[in-house]
Design an enzyme around this catalytic site. Structure first.
Site: not given
Ligand code: GLU
Length: 288
Positions: A249-251
């Site tokens: 995920a981007k996070r």
């Protein structure tokens, strides 16, 4: 009937490897069967959609060598279709207006030891479902509101429901999700309603998407039954995880496809590697 699949990203950020993997699986599922592959931009969230990401999605897929059939469909241009479906549910009293704020719901859940829970955590406690009809009508005329599915009434009306995931028959448990939102205060339709209406309108036969959406299929199956829409076959695939086992995920710092491209990666070669299960950068397909 010929196979139709789709890739349906939300343009709220740049695509990463996990999106590429999902898109390849959906694309190849159709192409290997001589079928059609569609691109649908799920841009119904006005607060989070960014126009530059729509263009970015098309660029990324073209870079990977993944072609889609016809024009990409934009959900933001199809609001009338979803409104029609919502009206049909209103007419049958299968939805009700909800005036609650997130904070009010959280406070009510916290105050109640018996608050119902579903796969995604606490469920909506049903506050507005219990409003007397005259109060509901007066407030609906004066206050902003969402629309929620009366899940118990809807499930009773629909009866037992099933869907297939790959070769497996699954019994839907829509009541486990509670009274989900079908239209939001700030958006005329929610993900659940738009995706169900569009998969039917676009004659999608096979939904290939990540396992994170497995549970949502219960809700989609119920909406199909209520709206007399066909049920596609589902194929939920495993997600990618990084070397520490965290979901990509981007996070968690997953690089975007745009960043890989800017760093000189070759799109078709990356797509070939993903097809062979060779994940770059220490990523792997989750096993559980
Ligand atoms: N738009 C959803 C997402 O980006 C996917 C919808 C679907 O495949 O059903 O997570």
């Amino acid at each position: 009937m010929s196979v139709v699949t789709r890739f349906a990203p939300s343009p709220t950020g740049r695509l990463h490897l996990g999106h590429a993997y999902s898109c390849i699986l959906a694309h190849d599922h159709a192409r290997e069967r001589g079928g059609r592959f569609l691109l649908r931009i799920e841009d119904i969230d006005p607060g989070r959609t960014r126009e530059e990401h729509v263009a970015g999605i098309e660029e990324d897929l073209a870079w990977l060598g993944l072609g889609w059939d016809g024009e990409a469909v934009r959900q933001s241009r199809r609001l009338g279709l979803y409104a029609g479906a919502l009206e049909a549910l209103k007419a049958r009293r299968l939805v009700y207006p909800c005036f609650c704020t997130r904070a009010a719901i959280a406070a009510e859940v916290a105050a109640s030891a018996a608050a119902p829970h579903g796969p995604g955590g606490a469920l909506y406690p049903g506050t507005c479902r219990r409003l007397p009809p005259e109060v509901r009508a007066a407030r609906a005329a004066a206050e902003p509101h969402a629309w929620r599915l009366d899940s118990a009434r809807a499930a009773a009306e629909a009866g037992p429901l099933y869907w297939t995931d790959g070769e497996t028959e699954v019994q839907a448990e829509p009541a486990a999700h509670g009274d989900v939102v079908l239209a939001r205060k700030d958006a005329p339709v929610s993900y659940h309603l738009a995706v169900t209406v569009d998969d039917a309108a676009q004659e999608v036969t096979d939904v290939v998407r990540g396992r994170d959406l497995y549970a949502a299929t219960d809700v989609h199956r119920l909406l199909q039954a209520l709206l007399a829409l066909p049920t596609p076959r589902y194929h939920h695939h495993a997600l990618l995880a990084d070397a520490e086992g965290r979901r990509l995920a981007k996070r968690n710092g997953a690089p975007s496809l745009a960043a890989l491209r800017a760093a000189g990666a070759d799109g078709p070669a990356l797509a070939r590697a993903l097809r062979m299960g060779q994940m770059p950068g220490g990523y792997s397909v989750e096993t559980s």
